[in-house]
Write a protein that holds these residues in place. Structure first.
Motif, PDB file in Angstrom:
ATOM      1  N   PRO A 309     -24.217  18.496  -6.853  1.00 55.74           N
ATOM      2  CA  PRO A 309     -24.066  19.585  -7.830  1.00 55.74           C
ATOM      3  C   PRO A 309     -24.897  19.282  -9.069  1.00 55.74           C
ATOM      4  CG  PRO A 309     -22.089  18.229  -7.761  1.00 55.74           C
ATOM      5  CD  PRO A 309     -22.979  17.745  -6.656  1.00 55.74           C
ATOM      6  N   SER A 310     -25.490  20.287  -9.641  1.00 55.62           N
ATOM      7  CA  SER A 310     -26.301  20.052 -10.841  1.00 55.62           C
ATOM      8  C   SER A 310     -26.320  21.315 -11.669  1.00 55.62           C
ATOM      9  CB  SER A 310     -27.731  19.657 -10.463  1.00 55.62           C
ATOM     10  OG  SER A 310     -28.374  20.718  -9.811  1.00 55.62           O
ATOM     11  N   SER A 311     -26.703  21.145 -12.918  1.00 55.90           N
ATOM     12  CA  SER A 311     -26.747  22.308 -13.797  1.00 55.90           C
ATOM     13  C   SER A 311     -27.928  22.194 -14.738  1.00 55.90           C
ATOM     14  CB  SER A 311     -25.424  22.408 -14.554  1.00 55.90           C
ATOM     15  OG  SER A 311     -25.337  23.628 -15.200  1.00 55.90           O
ATOM     16  N   CYS A 312     -27.863  21.319 -15.737  1.00 60.21           N
ATOM     17  CA  CYS A 312     -28.912  21.300 -16.765  1.00 60.21           C
ATOM     18  C   CYS A 312     -30.170  20.576 -16.294  1.00 60.21           C
ATOM     19  CB  CYS A 312     -28.401  20.616 -18.030  1.00 60.21           C
ATOM     20  SG  CYS A 312     -28.176  18.835 -17.855  1.00 60.21           S
ATOM     21  N   SER A 313     -30.020  19.649 -15.336  1.00 63.58           N
ATOM     22  CA  SER A 313     -31.133  18.821 -14.855  1.00 63.58           C
ATOM     23  C   SER A 313     -31.789  18.024 -15.965  1.00 63.58           C
ATOM     24  CB  SER A 313     -32.198  19.681 -14.158  1.00 63.58           C
ATOM     25  OG  SER A 313     -31.637  20.319 -13.056  1.00 63.58           O
ATOM     26  N   ASN A 314     -31.056  17.762 -16.999  1.00 60.99           N
ATOM     27  CA  ASN A 314     -31.652  17.136 -18.174  1.00 60.99           C
ATOM     28  C   ASN A 314     -30.749  16.071 -18.794  1.00 60.99           C
ATOM     29  OD1 ASN A 314     -33.763  16.908 -19.919  1.00 60.99           O
ATOM     30  ND2 ASN A 314     -33.033  18.489 -21.331  1.00 60.99           N
ATOM     31  N   GLY A 315     -29.793  15.570 -18.019  1.00 60.75           N
ATOM     32  CA  GLY A 315     -28.942  14.501 -18.537  1.00 60.75           C
ATOM     33  C   GLY A 315     -27.975  14.933 -19.617  1.00 60.75           C
ATOM     34  N   LEU A 316     -27.709  16.246 -19.678  1.00 55.84           N
ATOM     35  CA  LEU A 316     -26.891  16.768 -20.776  1.00 55.84           C
ATOM     36  C   LEU A 316     -25.466  17.106 -20.360  1.00 55.84           C
ATOM     37  CD1 LEU A 316     -29.004  19.405 -22.725  1.00 55.84           C
ATOM     38  CD2 LEU A 316     -27.474  17.750 -23.745  1.00 55.84           C
ATOM     39  N   CYS A 317     -25.344  17.748 -19.201  1.00 58.55           N
ATOM     40  CA  CYS A 317     -24.073  18.406 -18.900  1.00 58.55           C
ATOM     41  C   CYS A 317     -23.099  17.525 -18.117  1.00 58.55           C
ATOM     42  CB  CYS A 317     -24.321  19.683 -18.111  1.00 58.55           C
ATOM     43  SG  CYS A 317     -24.995  19.405 -16.462  1.00 58.55           S
ATOM     44  N   GLY A 318     -23.591  16.522 -17.419  1.00 56.96           N
ATOM     45  CA  GLY A 318     -22.709  15.655 -16.636  1.00 56.96           C
ATOM     46  C   GLY A 318     -22.384  16.198 -15.257  1.00 56.96           C
ATOM     47  N   THR A 319     -22.921  17.360 -14.906  1.00 52.92           N
ATOM     48  CA  THR A 319     -22.572  17.983 -13.623  1.00 52.92           C
ATOM     49  C   THR A 319     -22.938  17.113 -12.428  1.00 52.92           C
ATOM     50  OG1 THR A 319     -23.042  20.111 -14.650  1.00 52.92           O
ATOM     51  CG2 THR A 319     -22.834  20.086 -12.265  1.00 52.92           C
ATOM     52  N   CYS A 320     -24.056  16.401 -12.494  1.00 51.59           N
ATOM     53  CA  CYS A 320     -24.541  15.659 -11.325  1.00 51.59           C
ATOM     54  C   CYS A 320     -23.964  14.245 -11.247  1.00 51.59           C
ATOM     55  CB  CYS A 320     -26.065  15.594 -11.342  1.00 51.59           C
ATOM     56  SG  CYS A 320     -26.716  14.669 -12.756  1.00 51.59           S
ATOM     57  N   LYS A 321     -23.055  13.906 -12.127  1.00 49.92           N
ATOM     58  CA  LYS A 321     -22.546  12.530 -12.216  1.00 49.92           C
ATOM     59  C   LYS A 321     -22.123  12.003 -10.850  1.00 49.92           C
ATOM     60  CE  LYS A 321     -20.014  12.272 -15.696  1.00 49.92           C
ATOM     61  NZ  LYS A 321     -18.783  12.791 -16.277  1.00 49.92           N
ATOM     62  N   PHE A 347     -23.640   7.279 -12.747  1.00 47.34           N
ATOM     63  CA  PHE A 347     -24.947   7.564 -13.326  1.00 47.34           C
ATOM     64  C   PHE A 347     -25.278   9.040 -13.126  1.00 47.34           C
ATOM     65  CE2 PHE A 347     -28.364   7.916  -9.970  1.00 47.34           C
ATOM     66  CZ  PHE A 347     -27.505   7.980  -8.884  1.00 47.34           C
ATOM     67  N   LEU A 348     -26.351   9.498 -13.760  1.00 44.75           N
ATOM     68  CA  LEU A 348     -26.764  10.904 -13.633  1.00 44.75           C
ATOM     69  C   LEU A 348     -28.074  10.962 -12.840  1.00 44.75           C
ATOM     70  CD1 LEU A 348     -26.145  12.079 -17.331  1.00 44.75           C
ATOM     71  CD2 LEU A 348     -24.623  12.348 -15.353  1.00 44.75           C
ATOM     72  N   PRO A 349     -28.021  11.420 -11.587  1.00 46.01           N
ATOM     73  CA  PRO A 349     -29.238  11.451 -10.757  1.00 46.01           C
ATOM     74  C   PRO A 349     -30.360  12.311 -11.331  1.00 46.01           C
ATOM     75  CG  PRO A 349     -27.284  11.735  -9.409  1.00 46.01           C
ATOM     76  CD  PRO A 349     -26.827  11.807 -10.829  1.00 46.01           C
ATOM     77  N   CYS A 350     -30.017  13.304 -12.176  1.00 47.35           N
ATOM     78  CA  CYS A 350     -31.059  14.220 -12.669  1.00 47.35           C
ATOM     79  C   CYS A 350     -32.012  13.534 -13.645  1.00 47.35           C
ATOM     80  CB  CYS A 350     -30.445  15.447 -13.319  1.00 47.35           C
ATOM     81  SG  CYS A 350     -29.598  15.107 -14.873  1.00 47.35           S
ATOM     82  N   CYS A 351     -31.564  12.443 -14.257  1.00 45.41           N
ATOM     83  CA  CYS A 351     -32.416  11.793 -15.260  1.00 45.41           C
ATOM     84  C   CYS A 351     -32.558  10.301 -14.955  1.00 45.41           C
ATOM     85  CB  CYS A 351     -31.866  12.022 -16.657  1.00 45.41           C
ATOM     86  SG  CYS A 351     -30.149  11.480 -16.830  1.00 45.41           S
TER      87      CYS A 351
HETATM   88  S1  FES Z   1     -27.428  18.103 -14.022  1.00 42.15           S
HETATM   89 FE1  FES Z   1     -26.749  18.021 -16.090  1.00 42.15          FE
HETATM   90  S2  FES Z   1     -26.534  15.879 -16.393  1.00 42.15           S
HETATM   91 FE2  FES Z   1     -27.409  16.008 -14.456  1.00 42.15          FE
END
Ligand code: FES
Length: 362
Positions: A309-321, A347-351
């Motif tokens: 799962p992902s949302s911001c793809s920028n290490g901001l939202c925590g969705t991909c934790k 960890f956050l895979p998006c960043c």
């Molecule tokens: S998708 Fe938002 S922190 Fe990874």
């Protein structure tokens, strides 16, 4: 006459505040149907703490069927000047696992886990600032929080609020905004339904945002701070028109959770000897993919069809934790994960880029 004022017993005294580093339990206290497919859910902290946040911020909610929960980010739609509770306003999305679960299951009395407040979609708060709030569909939630905050301050404002939706029946907060516009001086409201389906008569504008429309209703747009949230095509059009009409880049601020920002490293010839890829295993999905040291784990996982799962793809939202079972990564996050979570192996895979082979608990 001698009038004594005694504090109401219901007013909080010495109220403690929600600590985003340790608190994550929210109790649902109200569910309200806004439109045919949009509901507002209101929460309080489990232990009665007030929740400090800025209008425009969001919470990342862990929700969904038991044993199959996912994380989704929802902007707060309530006013930060009423910190005893927060509201989120959620549109039911066709096939959306979490939005449908919330609509069908979440009721007053239920507890949910949520991390936040998070996010940087915050208006520059100068007293004499002129704003344009631009929203499309359920993207209205963060700017509604801003509008409610401005109404609560009871200070003079200069705001143009343009809200676009599919039809009049899809315009979220329609009555409340119309009411607010009648009493808040300096607050001008425009609804922009794309079609007039379901409405016998519609006295206002209709169609889509355009340069001509902006010139007509916002002739001073170049002197306003634009706060924009909505579907990606809506925001792309708003960004382009605003730039053409002279809004400086730093005065155009937008919010998006559509995950479109996953970076694609530029195509280049890789010297295999120098730049070896690492093996990244997703243990629960029995999948292993190659990830180069200059690629993020999320971008490669998405391309390979691995579910994260992902949302911001920028290490901001925590969705991909995600839980890192083994290996080391280079993570450059933007506040979407807490130190205690990192210490616990998340960890956050998006960043994050791999520094070794990895095994991820997903
Ligand atoms: S998708 Fe938002 S922190 Fe990874």
């Amino acid at each position: 006459m001698d009038t004594k004022v005694t504090p109401s017993a219901s007013l909080p005294v010495d109220r403690t505040y929600w600590n985003p580093d340790v608190d994550n339990a929210l109790l649902c206290i109200d569910v309200h149907q806004e439109t045919h497919d949009v509901k507002t859910f209101t929460f309080v902290s489990r232990d009665g703490k007030h929740i400090a946040f800025s209008a425009g911020q969001y919470f990342a909610f862990d929700a969904g069927p038991h044993g199959d929960m996912e994380t989704r980010c929802y902007s707060i739609s309530s006013s930060p000047l009423r910190p005893n509770a927060i509201s989120i306003t959620v549109k039911r999305v066709v096939g959306g696992k979490v939005s449908n679960w919330l609509h069908d299951n979440l009721a007053p009395g239920a507890m949910v886990q949520a991390n936040g407040p998070l996010g940087q979609f915050i208006r520059p708060a100068r007293l004499d600032q002129k704003y344009l709030f631009l929203s499309g569909g359920s993207g209205i939630t963060p700017v509604m929080s801003m509008a409610r905050e401005l109404a609560d301050t009871a200070l003079p404002v200069d705001v143009i609020f343009l809200h676009a939706g599919r039809s009049p029946g899809d315009l979220v907060f329609r009555r409340e905004l119309a009411n607010l516009a009648t009493r808040l001086k300096g607050f001008r409201l425009y609804f922009l339904p794309e079609t007039l389906t379901g409405e016998a008569s519609w006295p206002g504008l209709s169609g889509r945002i355009s340069r001509d429309l902006f010139q007509l209703i916002i002739p001073d747009i170049s002197g306003r701070v634009v706060m924009c949230c909505g579907p990606a095509p809506f925001m792309a059009a708003a960004r382009k028109i605003s730039a053409e009409l002279g809004v400086p880049t730093e005065n155009y601020i937008e919010e998006s959770f559509d995950g479109a920002a996953i970076e694609d490293p530029p195509l280049r010839i890789i010297d295999q000897a120098e730049h070896k890829s690492f093996k990244v295993e997703f243990s629960k999905q029995s999948r292993t993919i190659d990830v180069a040291p200059d690629q993020t784990v999320l971008s490669c996982a998405k391309k390979a069809g691995v579910k994260i799962p992902s949302s911001c793809s920028n290490g901001l939202c925590g969705t991909c934790k995600s839980k890192l079972a083994s290996g080391t990564i280079d993570m450059k996050h933007n506040g979407g994960i807490r130190q205690r979570e990192i210490d616990a192996g998340f960890f956050l895979p998006c960043c994050s880029r791999p520094l070794s082979d990895l095994v991820i608990d997903r």
